[in-house]
Scaffold this motif. Structure first.
Motif, PDB file in Angstrom:
ATOM      1  N   SER A 256      39.653 -64.341  32.903  1.00  0.00           N
ATOM      2  CA  SER A 256      38.857 -63.557  31.954  1.00  0.00           C
ATOM      3  C   SER A 256      37.441 -63.321  32.446  1.00  0.00           C
ATOM      4  O   SER A 256      36.841 -62.281  32.179  1.00  0.00           O
ATOM      5  CB  SER A 256      38.813 -64.276  30.600  1.00  0.00           C
ATOM      6  N   TYR A 257      36.895 -64.304  33.157  1.00  0.00           N
ATOM      7  CA  TYR A 257      35.497 -64.212  33.578  1.00  0.00           C
ATOM      8  C   TYR A 257      35.349 -64.160  35.093  1.00  0.00           C
ATOM      9  O   TYR A 257      34.442 -64.720  35.661  1.00  0.00           O
ATOM     10  CB  TYR A 257      34.710 -65.419  33.041  1.00  0.00           C
ATOM     11  N   SER A 258      36.299 -63.505  35.733  1.00  0.00           N
ATOM     12  CA  SER A 258      36.256 -63.400  37.192  1.00  0.00           C
ATOM     13  C   SER A 258      34.979 -62.702  37.632  1.00  0.00           C
ATOM     14  O   SER A 258      34.665 -61.585  37.237  1.00  0.00           O
ATOM     15  CB  SER A 258      37.468 -62.611  37.690  1.00  0.00           C
ATOM     16  N   GLY A 259      34.198 -63.375  38.463  1.00  0.00           N
ATOM     17  CA  GLY A 259      32.946 -62.806  38.952  1.00  0.00           C
ATOM     18  C   GLY A 259      31.809 -62.921  37.970  1.00  0.00           C
ATOM     19  O   GLY A 259      30.719 -62.404  38.215  1.00  0.00           O
ATOM     20  N   SER A 260      32.025 -63.625  36.817  1.00  0.00           N
ATOM     21  CA  SER A 260      30.984 -63.752  35.799  1.00  0.00           C
ATOM     22  C   SER A 260      30.780 -65.221  35.478  1.00  0.00           C
ATOM     23  O   SER A 260      31.636 -66.063  35.761  1.00  0.00           O
ATOM     24  CB  SER A 260      31.381 -63.012  34.510  1.00  0.00           C
ATOM     25  N   PRO A 261      29.633 -65.566  34.856  1.00  0.00           N
ATOM     26  CA  PRO A 261      29.445 -66.947  34.408  1.00  0.00           C
ATOM     27  C   PRO A 261      30.505 -67.345  33.397  1.00  0.00           C
ATOM     28  O   PRO A 261      31.009 -66.518  32.653  1.00  0.00           O
ATOM     29  CB  PRO A 261      28.043 -66.929  33.765  1.00  0.00           C
ATOM     30  N   VAL A 262      30.870 -68.590  33.371  1.00  0.00           N
ATOM     31  CA  VAL A 262      31.861 -69.100  32.433  1.00  0.00           C
ATOM     32  C   VAL A 262      31.162 -69.581  31.187  1.00  0.00           C
ATOM     33  O   VAL A 262      30.223 -70.364  31.250  1.00  0.00           O
ATOM     34  CB  VAL A 262      32.646 -70.279  33.071  1.00  0.00           C
ATOM     35  N   ARG A 263      31.611 -69.107  30.006  1.00  0.00           N
ATOM     36  CA  ARG A 263      30.992 -69.513  28.741  1.00  0.00           C
ATOM     37  C   ARG A 263      31.800 -70.648  28.149  1.00  0.00           C
ATOM     38  O   ARG A 263      33.006 -70.603  28.073  1.00  0.00           O
ATOM     39  CB  ARG A 263      30.932 -68.342  27.764  1.00  0.00           C
ATOM     40  N   GLU A 264      31.092 -71.633  27.692  1.00  0.00           N
ATOM     41  CA  GLU A 264      31.730 -72.795  27.071  1.00  0.00           C
ATOM     42  C   GLU A 264      30.881 -73.262  25.913  1.00  0.00           C
ATOM     43  O   GLU A 264      29.753 -73.697  26.094  1.00  0.00           O
ATOM     44  CB  GLU A 264      31.849 -73.918  28.108  1.00  0.00           C
ATOM     45  N   ASN A 265      31.421 -73.143  24.658  1.00  0.00           N
ATOM     46  CA  ASN A 265      30.710 -73.556  23.441  1.00  0.00           C
ATOM     47  C   ASN A 265      29.359 -72.860  23.306  1.00  0.00           C
ATOM     48  O   ASN A 265      28.357 -73.452  22.930  1.00  0.00           O
ATOM     49  CB  ASN A 265      30.489 -75.072  23.430  1.00  0.00           C
ATOM     50  N   GLY A 266      29.323 -71.578  23.643  1.00  0.00           N
ATOM     51  CA  GLY A 266      28.109 -70.802  23.460  1.00  0.00           C
ATOM     52  C   GLY A 266      27.118 -70.966  24.581  1.00  0.00           C
ATOM     53  O   GLY A 266      26.065 -70.347  24.593  1.00  0.00           O
ATOM     54  N   GLU A 267      27.395 -71.808  25.571  1.00  0.00           N
ATOM     55  CA  GLU A 267      26.483 -72.002  26.669  1.00  0.00           C
ATOM     56  C   GLU A 267      27.053 -71.348  27.912  1.00  0.00           C
ATOM     57  O   GLU A 267      28.258 -71.294  28.119  1.00  0.00           O
ATOM     58  CB  GLU A 267      26.274 -73.508  26.942  1.00  0.00           C
ATOM     59  N   THR A 268      26.182 -70.834  28.756  1.00  0.00           N
ATOM     60  CA  THR A 268      26.604 -70.213  29.986  1.00  0.00           C
ATOM     61  C   THR A 268      26.484 -71.221  31.115  1.00  0.00           C
ATOM     62  O   THR A 268      25.423 -71.774  31.361  1.00  0.00           O
ATOM     63  CB  THR A 268      25.738 -68.977  30.307  1.00  0.00           C
ATOM     64  N   ILE A 269      27.604 -71.463  31.765  1.00  0.00           N
ATOM     65  CA  ILE A 269      27.633 -72.433  32.835  1.00  0.00           C
ATOM     66  C   ILE A 269      27.942 -71.703  34.130  1.00  0.00           C
ATOM     67  O   ILE A 269      29.004 -71.095  34.263  1.00  0.00           O
ATOM     68  CB  ILE A 269      28.694 -73.523  32.567  1.00  0.00           C
ATOM     69  N   LEU A 270      27.046 -71.729  35.074  1.00  0.00           N
ATOM     70  CA  LEU A 270      27.222 -71.018  36.315  1.00  0.00           C
ATOM     71  C   LEU A 270      28.275 -71.708  37.178  1.00  0.00           C
ATOM     72  O   LEU A 270      28.370 -72.924  37.213  1.00  0.00           O
ATOM     73  CB  LEU A 270      25.884 -70.954  37.074  1.00  0.00           C
ATOM     74  N   SER A 271      29.049 -70.902  37.872  1.00  0.00           N
ATOM     75  CA  SER A 271      30.058 -71.454  38.756  1.00  0.00           C
ATOM     76  C   SER A 271      29.396 -72.106  39.953  1.00  0.00           C
ATOM     77  O   SER A 271      28.394 -71.624  40.467  1.00  0.00           O
ATOM     78  CB  SER A 271      30.998 -70.336  39.237  1.00  0.00           C
ATOM     79  N   CYS A 272      29.992 -73.192  40.386  1.00  0.00           N
ATOM     80  CA  CYS A 272      29.445 -73.898  41.529  1.00  0.00           C
ATOM     81  C   CYS A 272      29.906 -73.229  42.809  1.00  0.00           C
ATOM     82  O   CYS A 272      31.022 -72.713  42.885  1.00  0.00           O
ATOM     83  CB  CYS A 272      29.921 -75.354  41.536  1.00  0.00           C
ATOM     84  N   SER A 273      29.061 -73.215  43.775  1.00  0.00           N
ATOM     85  CA  SER A 273      29.420 -72.605  45.044  1.00  0.00           C
ATOM     86  C   SER A 273      30.446 -73.465  45.740  1.00  0.00           C
ATOM     87  O   SER A 273      30.569 -74.652  45.484  1.00  0.00           O
ATOM     88  CB  SER A 273      28.169 -72.493  45.930  1.00  0.00           C
TER      89      SER A 273
ATOM     90  N   GLY B 193      30.403 -74.319  48.745  1.00  0.00           N
ATOM     91  CA  GLY B 193      29.781 -75.100  49.801  1.00  0.00           C
ATOM     92  C   GLY B 193      29.414 -76.469  49.293  1.00  0.00           C
ATOM     93  O   GLY B 193      30.123 -77.079  48.511  1.00  0.00           O
ATOM     94  N   SER B 194      28.291 -76.973  49.734  1.00  0.00           N
ATOM     95  CA  SER B 194      27.841 -78.290  49.311  1.00  0.00           C
ATOM     96  C   SER B 194      27.489 -78.269  47.837  1.00  0.00           C
ATOM     97  O   SER B 194      26.911 -77.312  47.325  1.00  0.00           O
ATOM     98  CB  SER B 194      26.625 -78.708  50.130  1.00  0.00           C
ATOM     99  N   VAL B 195      27.859 -79.321  47.138  1.00  0.00           N
ATOM    100  CA  VAL B 195      27.636 -79.422  45.704  1.00  0.00           C
ATOM    101  C   VAL B 195      26.429 -80.319  45.456  1.00  0.00           C
ATOM    102  O   VAL B 195      26.432 -81.495  45.825  1.00  0.00           O
ATOM    103  CB  VAL B 195      28.880 -80.007  44.997  1.00  0.00           C
ATOM    104  N   GLY B 196      25.382 -79.762  44.830  1.00  0.00           N
ATOM    105  CA  GLY B 196      24.188 -80.541  44.527  1.00  0.00           C
ATOM    106  C   GLY B 196      24.363 -81.331  43.261  1.00  0.00           C
ATOM    107  O   GLY B 196      25.368 -81.226  42.560  1.00  0.00           O
ATOM    108  N   VAL B 197      23.343 -82.149  42.944  1.00  0.00           N
ATOM    109  CA  VAL B 197      23.393 -82.975  41.740  1.00  0.00           C
ATOM    110  C   VAL B 197      23.467 -82.101  40.498  1.00  0.00           C
ATOM    111  O   VAL B 197      24.218 -82.377  39.566  1.00  0.00           O
ATOM    112  CB  VAL B 197      22.168 -83.909  41.685  1.00  0.00           C
ATOM    113  N   GLY B 198      22.667 -80.992  40.492  1.00  0.00           N
ATOM    114  CA  GLY B 198      22.680 -80.099  39.342  1.00  0.00           C
ATOM    115  C   GLY B 198      24.023 -79.425  39.168  1.00  0.00           C
ATOM    116  O   GLY B 198      24.533 -79.304  38.048  1.00  0.00           O
ATOM    117  N   ASP B 199      24.623 -78.986  40.291  1.00  0.00           N
ATOM    118  CA  ASP B 199      25.937 -78.342  40.216  1.00  0.00           C
ATOM    119  C   ASP B 199      26.998 -79.327  39.724  1.00  0.00           C
ATOM    120  O   ASP B 199      27.872 -78.975  38.922  1.00  0.00           O
ATOM    121  CB  ASP B 199      26.337 -77.798  41.583  1.00  0.00           C
ATOM    122  N   LEU B 200      26.929 -80.554  40.218  1.00  0.00           N
ATOM    123  CA  LEU B 200      27.897 -81.566  39.794  1.00  0.00           C
ATOM    124  C   LEU B 200      27.765 -81.852  38.308  1.00  0.00           C
ATOM    125  O   LEU B 200      28.756 -82.006  37.595  1.00  0.00           O
ATOM    126  CB  LEU B 200      27.683 -82.844  40.601  1.00  0.00           C
ATOM    127  N   SER B 201      26.526 -81.903  37.818  1.00  0.00           N
ATOM    128  CA  SER B 201      26.291 -82.136  36.392  1.00  0.00           C
ATOM    129  C   SER B 201      26.875 -81.006  35.551  1.00  0.00           C
ATOM    130  O   SER B 201      27.482 -81.253  34.506  1.00  0.00           O
ATOM    131  CB  SER B 201      24.788 -82.259  36.131  1.00  0.00           C
TER     132      SER B 201
END
Length: 255
Positions: free
Chosen positions: A156-173, A175-183
């Motif tokens: 549904s959200y191919s190429g777009s941010p994923v929405r979860e409970n009204g919040e927008t959660i950016l897809s993680c790259s 590549g290397s996963v940072g602390v913020g991406d992991l959170s």
């Protein structure tokens, strides 16, 4: 066979009520004893708990037959993991009930010179194996629902941010996963898990019931010692959840 299964199903609700009363006595007795209540009162509550336990064993006479019938039905499930977990769980329940019936015979005086401690430990081992398989089944069903939901979101959200409970959660790259991406990924999985359980009350109740129940054999077998108050609270909570599934059959988790 069918007549006995129907009779067993009718007695199950009474057994659950006795179970709730038994663990209420366990919790109450521990609380009173800890607060320095009258020893005679504590002794009477413990005696009542023992009577409730013996009464429950009487209601469970022949429940091995019901568990074997459930295992026979489960062996035809198409999903191999569910088939294994549910079938072996029911077989362990059948063995648990058989040991429990022997214990009842010993406590009622029908069988003399019975090593009750040995049979009690044996019954709790079968009970623990059954609960581990039940929790494995719950985890497997949750993983299937989460994977299915994640695939739907990805489509549904191919190429777009994923929405979860009204919040927008950016897809993680990738590549290397940072602390913020992991959170963010952990939060996304947590929101997804909460939504899955909220939308599937039977699965949620079954998971909570099994989590509460597993502390009982762990304590009895000495694998994870707690205290009678905690065991009483867990047993009472799981009994109430069981009564709910009997009162409202749609809340019972189906294979």
């Amino acid at each position: 066979m069918d007549a006995w299964v129907r009779f067993s199903a009718q007695s199950q609700a009474k057994e659950r009520i006795f179970r709730a009363a038994q663990y209420t006595c366990t919790l109450l007795g521990y609380t009173l004893q800890k607060n320095g209540a009258n020893p005679d009162l504590v002794s009477k509550i413990k005696q009542l708990e023992a009577h409730m336990s013996l009464g429950r064993k009487l209601f469970r006479l022949g429940n091995s037959t019901d568990a074997l019938e459930a295992a026979k039905r489960a062996i035809h499930l198409s999903d191999s993991i569910l088939r294994f977990c549910i079938t072996v769980s029911h077989l362990n329940r059948a063995l648990y009930f058989a040991c429990d019936n022997i214990l009842w015979a010993g406590k009622a005086g029908v069988v003399s010179k019975l090593d009750q401690e040995k049979w009690s430990q044996r019954s709790f081992r079968y009970y623990l194996f059954a609960l581990i398989l039940n929790l494995s089944r719950d985890a497997y069903e949750i993983s299937i629902l989460m994977e299915r939901d994640a695939r739907g979101q990805k489509a549904s959200y191919s190429g777009s941010p994923v929405r979860e409970n009204g919040e927008t959660i950016l897809s993680c790259s990738r590549g290397s996963v940072g602390v913020g991406d992991l959170s963010l990924r952990i939060r996304a999985q947590l929101f997804l898990l909460i939504r899955i359980l909220r939308c599937n009350p039977p699965l949620l109740l079954d998971l909570l019931k099994n989590i509460c129940d597993i502390f009982i054999p762990l304590d009895k077998l000495g694998l994870y010692r707690t205290n009678p108050g905690f065991i009483g609270a867990c047993g009472l909570a799981s009994s109430v959840l069981s009564i709910l599934t009997i009162t409202y059959p749609w809340l019972k988790l189906k294979p």
